[in-house]
Design a protein around this motif. Sequence first.
Motif, short mmCIF file in Angstrom:
data_model
loop_
_atom_site.label_atom_id
_atom_site.label_comp_id
_atom_site.label_asym_id
_atom_site.label_seq_id
_atom_site.Cartn_x
_atom_site.Cartn_y
_atom_site.Cartn_z
N ARG A 197 0.83 -1.21 0.00
CA ARG A 197 0.00 0.00 0.00
C ARG A 197 0.86 1.25 0.00
NH1 ARG A 197 -5.32 0.85 2.04
NH2 ARG A 197 -4.38 2.64 3.01
N ARG A 198 1.92 1.26 0.81
CA ARG A 198 2.79 2.42 0.90
C ARG A 198 3.48 2.70 -0.43
NH1 ARG A 198 7.53 2.43 5.17
NH2 ARG A 198 8.90 2.53 3.40
N ARG A 199 3.97 1.65 -1.07
CA ARG A 199 4.65 1.82 -2.34
C ARG A 199 3.67 2.31 -3.41
NH1 ARG A 199 7.97 -3.04 -4.96
NH2 ARG A 199 5.88 -3.75 -5.41
N GLY A 200 2.46 1.79 -3.40
CA GLY A 200 1.45 2.23 -4.37
C GLY A 200 1.06 3.68 -4.16
N ARG A 201 0.96 4.10 -2.90
CA ARG A 201 0.61 5.48 -2.60
C ARG A 201 1.71 6.43 -3.06
NH1 ARG A 201 -0.02 5.86 3.21
NH2 ARG A 201 -1.69 4.39 2.87
N GLN A 202 2.98 6.05 -2.83
CA GLN A 202 4.10 6.88 -3.26
C GLN A 202 4.14 6.99 -4.78
OE1 GLN A 202 7.48 4.98 -1.44
NE2 GLN A 202 7.22 6.06 0.49
N ARG A 203 3.88 5.88 -5.45
CA ARG A 203 3.87 5.90 -6.92
C ARG A 203 2.75 6.79 -7.43
NH1 ARG A 203 3.70 0.29 -8.71
NH2 ARG A 203 5.94 0.35 -8.38
N ALA A 204 1.58 6.74 -6.82
CA ALA A 204 0.45 7.57 -7.24
C ALA A 204 0.76 9.05 -7.04
CB ALA A 204 -0.81 7.18 -6.48
N GLN A 205 1.40 9.40 -5.94
CA GLN A 205 1.76 10.80 -5.70
C GLN A 205 2.78 11.28 -6.71
OE1 GLN A 205 3.06 10.88 -1.64
NE2 GLN A 205 0.98 11.08 -0.82
N ARG A 206 3.76 10.42 -7.04
CA ARG A 206 4.78 10.79 -8.01
C ARG A 206 4.16 10.98 -9.39
NH1 ARG A 206 8.32 6.59 -7.56
NH2 ARG A 206 7.26 5.51 -9.22
N ASP A 207 3.25 10.09 -9.77
CA ASP A 207 2.59 10.22 -11.07
C ASP A 207 1.74 11.48 -11.13
OD1 ASP A 207 3.76 7.87 -11.82
OD2 ASP A 207 1.95 6.64 -11.57
N GLN A 208 1.06 11.79 -10.05
CA GLN A 208 0.24 12.99 -10.03
C GLN A 208 1.11 14.24 -10.13
OE1 GLN A 208 -2.09 13.52 -6.52
NE2 GLN A 208 -3.30 15.15 -7.36
N ALA A 209 2.25 14.26 -9.45
CA ALA A 209 3.15 15.41 -9.52
C ALA A 209 3.70 15.58 -10.93
CB ALA A 209 4.30 15.22 -8.52
N GLU A 210 3.97 14.48 -11.61
CA GLU A 210 4.47 14.58 -12.98
C GLU A 210 3.40 15.10 -13.91
OE1 GLU A 210 5.95 10.75 -14.01
OE2 GLU A 210 7.76 10.97 -12.78
N ARG A 211 2.16 14.73 -13.68
CA ARG A 211 1.06 15.21 -14.54
C ARG A 211 0.81 16.69 -14.34
NH1 ARG A 211 -3.38 11.90 -12.71
NH2 ARG A 211 -1.99 10.39 -11.81
N THR A 212 0.96 17.17 -13.12
CA THR A 212 0.70 18.60 -12.85
C THR A 212 1.94 19.45 -13.06
OG1 THR A 212 1.15 18.30 -10.49
CG2 THR A 212 -1.14 18.10 -11.21
N GLY A 213 3.09 18.82 -13.29
CA GLY A 213 4.31 19.56 -13.57
C GLY A 213 5.07 19.98 -12.33
N ARG A 214 4.66 19.52 -11.16
CA ARG A 214 5.35 19.89 -9.92
C ARG A 214 6.45 18.89 -9.62
NH1 ARG A 214 0.82 19.98 -5.79
NH2 ARG A 214 -0.77 20.11 -7.36
N ARG A 215 7.52 19.40 -9.06
CA ARG A 215 8.62 18.54 -8.63
C ARG A 215 8.86 18.80 -7.17
NH1 ARG A 215 9.92 14.90 -12.59
NH2 ARG A 215 9.71 15.93 -14.57
N ARG A 216 9.29 17.74 -6.45
CA ARG A 216 9.61 17.91 -5.03
C ARG A 216 11.01 18.38 -4.89
NH1 ARG A 216 7.16 13.22 -1.33
NH2 ARG A 216 5.11 14.07 -1.26
#
Length: 50
Positions: free
Chosen positions: A31-50
């Motif tokens: 679950r944790r790995r899936g959540r991190q992947r979803a956040q990373r994909d969402q950030a890439e779609r919106t153009g934001r970088r951490r």
Amino acid sequence: MEKFLKFVMARWLARTPLGLIVLGIGWFLTRRRGRQRAQRDQAERTGRRR
């Protein structure tokens, strides 16, 4: 075939208390790995970088 083997392994592990602990840890990490992947994909779609 892979889903069937995962099912059989889960049934086998669920027989013992130690097996249930192993299944719980695996579930939590998945679950944790899936959540991190979803956040990373969402950030890439919106153009934001951490």
